[in-house]
Design an enzyme around this catalytic site. Structure first.
Site, PDB file in Angstrom:
ATOM      1  N   CYS A  43       0.827  -1.211   0.000  1.00  0.00           N
ATOM      2  CA  CYS A  43       0.000   0.000   0.000  1.00  0.00           C
ATOM      3  C   CYS A  43       0.859   1.259   0.000  1.00  0.00           C
ATOM      4  CB  CYS A  43      -0.926  -0.020   1.212  1.00  0.00           C
ATOM      5  SG  CYS A  43      -1.836   1.512   1.423  1.00  0.00           S
ATOM      6  N   CYS A  48      -1.631   1.702  -2.999  1.00  0.00           N
ATOM      7  CA  CYS A  48      -2.614   2.782  -2.793  1.00  0.00           C
ATOM      8  C   CYS A  48      -2.008   4.183  -2.786  1.00  0.00           C
ATOM      9  CB  CYS A  48      -3.330   2.594  -1.456  1.00  0.00           C
ATOM     10  SG  CYS A  48      -3.544   0.905  -0.918  1.00  0.00           S
ATOM     11  N   LYS A  51      -0.093   5.336  -6.011  1.00  0.00           N
ATOM     12  CA  LYS A  51      -1.149   5.350  -7.048  1.00  0.00           C
ATOM     13  C   LYS A  51      -1.989   6.611  -6.930  1.00  0.00           C
ATOM     14  CE  LYS A  51      -4.942   4.223  -6.163  1.00  0.00           C
ATOM     15  NZ  LYS A  51      -5.438   2.894  -6.005  1.00  0.00           N
ATOM     16  N   GLY A 175      -8.904  -5.711 -16.764  1.00  0.00           N
ATOM     17  CA  GLY A 175     -10.110  -4.876 -16.712  1.00  0.00           C
ATOM     18  C   GLY A 175     -10.540  -4.614 -15.291  1.00  0.00           C
ATOM     19  N   TYR A 177      -9.274  -3.205 -11.078  1.00  0.00           N
ATOM     20  CA  TYR A 177      -8.858  -1.978 -10.396  1.00  0.00           C
ATOM     21  C   TYR A 177      -7.584  -1.370 -11.011  1.00  0.00           C
ATOM     22  CZ  TYR A 177     -11.742  -2.834  -6.169  1.00  0.00           C
ATOM     23  OH  TYR A 177     -12.755  -3.014  -5.271  1.00  0.00           O
ATOM     24  N   GLU A 181      -7.229   2.063 -13.292  1.00  0.00           N
ATOM     25  CA  GLU A 181      -6.566   3.185 -12.612  1.00  0.00           C
ATOM     26  C   GLU A 181      -5.305   3.606 -13.361  1.00  0.00           C
ATOM     27  OE1 GLU A 181      -8.055   2.514  -8.006  1.00  0.00           O
ATOM     28  OE2 GLU A 181      -6.045   1.871  -8.528  1.00  0.00           O
ATOM     29  N   HIS A 436     -26.712  21.518  -0.850  1.00  0.00           N
ATOM     30  CA  HIS A 436     -26.886  21.983  -2.219  1.00  0.00           C
ATOM     31  C   HIS A 436     -25.895  23.081  -2.554  1.00  0.00           C
ATOM     32  CE1 HIS A 436     -29.120  22.447  -5.893  1.00  0.00           C
ATOM     33  NE2 HIS A 436     -29.170  23.750  -5.707  1.00  0.00           N
ATOM     34  N   GLU A 441     -25.924  15.033  -2.790  1.00  0.00           N
ATOM     35  CA  GLU A 441     -27.324  15.242  -2.387  1.00  0.00           C
ATOM     36  C   GLU A 441     -28.281  14.384  -3.211  1.00  0.00           C
ATOM     37  OE1 GLU A 441     -29.147  19.108  -3.221  1.00  0.00           O
ATOM     38  OE2 GLU A 441     -27.660  19.436  -4.792  1.00  0.00           O
TER      39      GLU A 441
END
Ligand code: NDP
Length: 453
Positions: A43, A48, A51, A175, A177, A181, A436, A441
């Protein structure tokens, strides 16, 4: 005199190993760790964190373009890859130090080097031998590379993170993660990028509505998408380029080929086979709910058990392990509502069941869906679409799944995952006052179901 040098020896200090070591030490255990490659594991070093830094780096291309519609009249600058790579490396070095510091502060004894089990309670790190009452294998996983002619020319995500220069033409295989990415990263940085996947639709296992939008999202980034495509072989040609030959007989030249075709558990050559530790066919160590292997004092968790190859899962598993092994806990790991994000452009974020999974599990479902162009792009004209979807149990009104493709989907879904863990119903989402104008929302303002089954 204690019978063993340590109460716990942890092989591998990635996300799971570090957390297990620190928690166990916190419960009073005498803990040692060893790491063969990187402090902090996949990681922090080749997963992670770098990346996400590269994803940020790549996204500036779109930001510079979009800024024009907001009145910022400036030429689009070039990427200096060497700067991005160097800054990424500096940050990772800093994190390596932090991880080492965390182990020190917890009173853990750390050994640099590859640890192997030489008998049931003895670990060898090079010439050094230490004994431990309990052993935890947290050695993670490594990229899987297809066995085809020219396999030696296929690179992995580890290699992509180490690239010193940005290739001109990249082929990304897969195809899942890592494929989507990295294809997004390369394309954002201006690399001519082809994404080749053996199946008909990217992101197998994700909700079909998300998958249906992925093709367009990928192509919108300038990635050449080649579905139902299998790579047969690779050759280095005289120019130095890599010539990829596909199953349909076509050949194309690339400068870098990234095989993002899954990751396999790092369980081989650790001495586990000789001790009779049971593993599945792909080398995943088989464990019970306390993360105990078939040899009762040897435990395993994280990618090496191949349940969910996700950092937060390994960390949670480590906390369950430590509490049960050293604090008399009776915890178990709940894998039901694991939120996850794919950091492609725009992000995909999901938690809970897909529409099909919910129906296959016998739920009568109500589906709520909203597809729109984000407010930001009403000015930029960028043809980026967002999709937000709720899968609701028609009888209990419980929300079973939340799916999103859109900017910051990872950030948005994290909060909704907490709501789902608390058992949120559609009526409770309806009672929630929206913020908003946000994309999020939409999840609290979807009124009419678009489908019921
Ligand atoms: P994935 O399992 O996500 O995807 C692997 C892809 O490779 C699939 O598309 C698969 O096809 C394809 N594939 C597998 N074997 C072959 C083969 N022999 N020939 C051609 N294609 C093949 O794995 P990744 O490598 O992308 O990532 C590994 C894991 O790391 C992920 O599962 C995830 O858990 C974790 N990860 C998480 C991230 C995040 O949280 N954002 C980011 C990166 C990784 P098919 O679908 O047909 O099986």
């Amino acid at each position: 005199m204690a019978a063993f040098d340590f109460d716990l020896f942890v092989l591998g200090v990635g996300s799971g190993g570090v957390r297990a070591a620190r928690m166990s030490a916190g419960y009073g255990a005498r803990v040692a760790t060893a790491e063969a490659v990187h402090m902090g594991g996949t990681c922090v070093n080749v997963g992670c964190i770098p990346k996400k830094l590269y994803v940020y780096g790549a996204h500036f291309a779109a930001d510079f373009e979009d800024a024009r519609a907001y009145g910022w009249d400036a030429p689009i600058p070039d990427i200096d890859w060497a700067t991005l790579k160097r800054n990424k490396d500096v940050e990772i070095k800093r994190l390596n130090g932090i991880y080492g510091g965390l182990l020190d502060q917890a009173g853990v004894t750390h050994f640099d080097g590859r640890a192997v089990l030489v008998d049931a309670h003895t670990v060898a790190i090079g010439e050094k031998r230490v004994t431990a009452e309990k052993i935890l294998v947290a050695t993670g996983s490594k990229p899987f590379v297809q066995d085809i002619p020219g396999k030696e020319y296929l690179s992995t995500s580890d290699d992509a993170f180490a690239l010193e220069t940005l290739p001109r033409r990249v082929l990304v295989l897969g195809g899942g993660y890592i494929a989507v990415e990295f294809a997004g990263i390369f394309a954002g940085l201006g690399v001519e990028t082809t994404l080749a996947y053996r199946g008909p639709k990217l992101l197998r296992g994700f909700d079909e509505d998300i998958r249906d939008m992925m093709d367009a999202a990928v192509q919108h980034q300038g990635i050449k998408l080649s579905l139902n495509t299998t790579l047969n072989s690779v050759q280095r040609v005289a120019s130095g380029a890599l010539s990829a030959e596909f199953a349909d007989g076509s050949k194309t030249e690339f400068d870098f080929i990234l095989a993002a075709t899954g990751r396999t558990p790092n369980s081989a050559d650790l001495g586990l086979e000789a001790l009779g530790v049971a593993m599945s066919d792909n080398g995943a160590i088989i464990v019970d709910q306390d993360f105990r292997t078939s040899v009762p004092h040897i435990y395993a968790l994280g990618d090496v058990i191949d349940r969910f190859q996700l950092t937060p899962v390994a960390i949670k598993e480590a906390m369950v392990f430590a509490a049960n092994a050293f604090a008399g806990g009776k915890q178990s790991m709940n894998y039901d509502l694991i939120a996850t994000a794919v950091f492609c452009q725009p992000n995909v974020g999901v938690v809970g069941l897909t529409e099909k999974e919910a129906q296959d599990a016998g739920h009568k479902t109500q589906i709520f869906r909203s597809k729109f162009r984000p407010l930001k792009h009403t000015l930029t004209g960028r043809n980026e679409q967002s999709l937000m979807k709720l899968v609701v149990d028609a009888e209990s009104d419980r929300v079973l799944g939340i799916h999103m493709i859109g900017a910051e989907a990872g950030e948005i879904i994290q909060g909704f995952a907490a709501a789902m863990t608390a058992g949120v119903t559609k009526a409770q989402l309806d009672q929630t006052v929206g913020i908003h104008p946000t994309a999020a929302e939409e999840f609290v303002t979807m009124r009419e179901p678009v489908a019921q089954a």
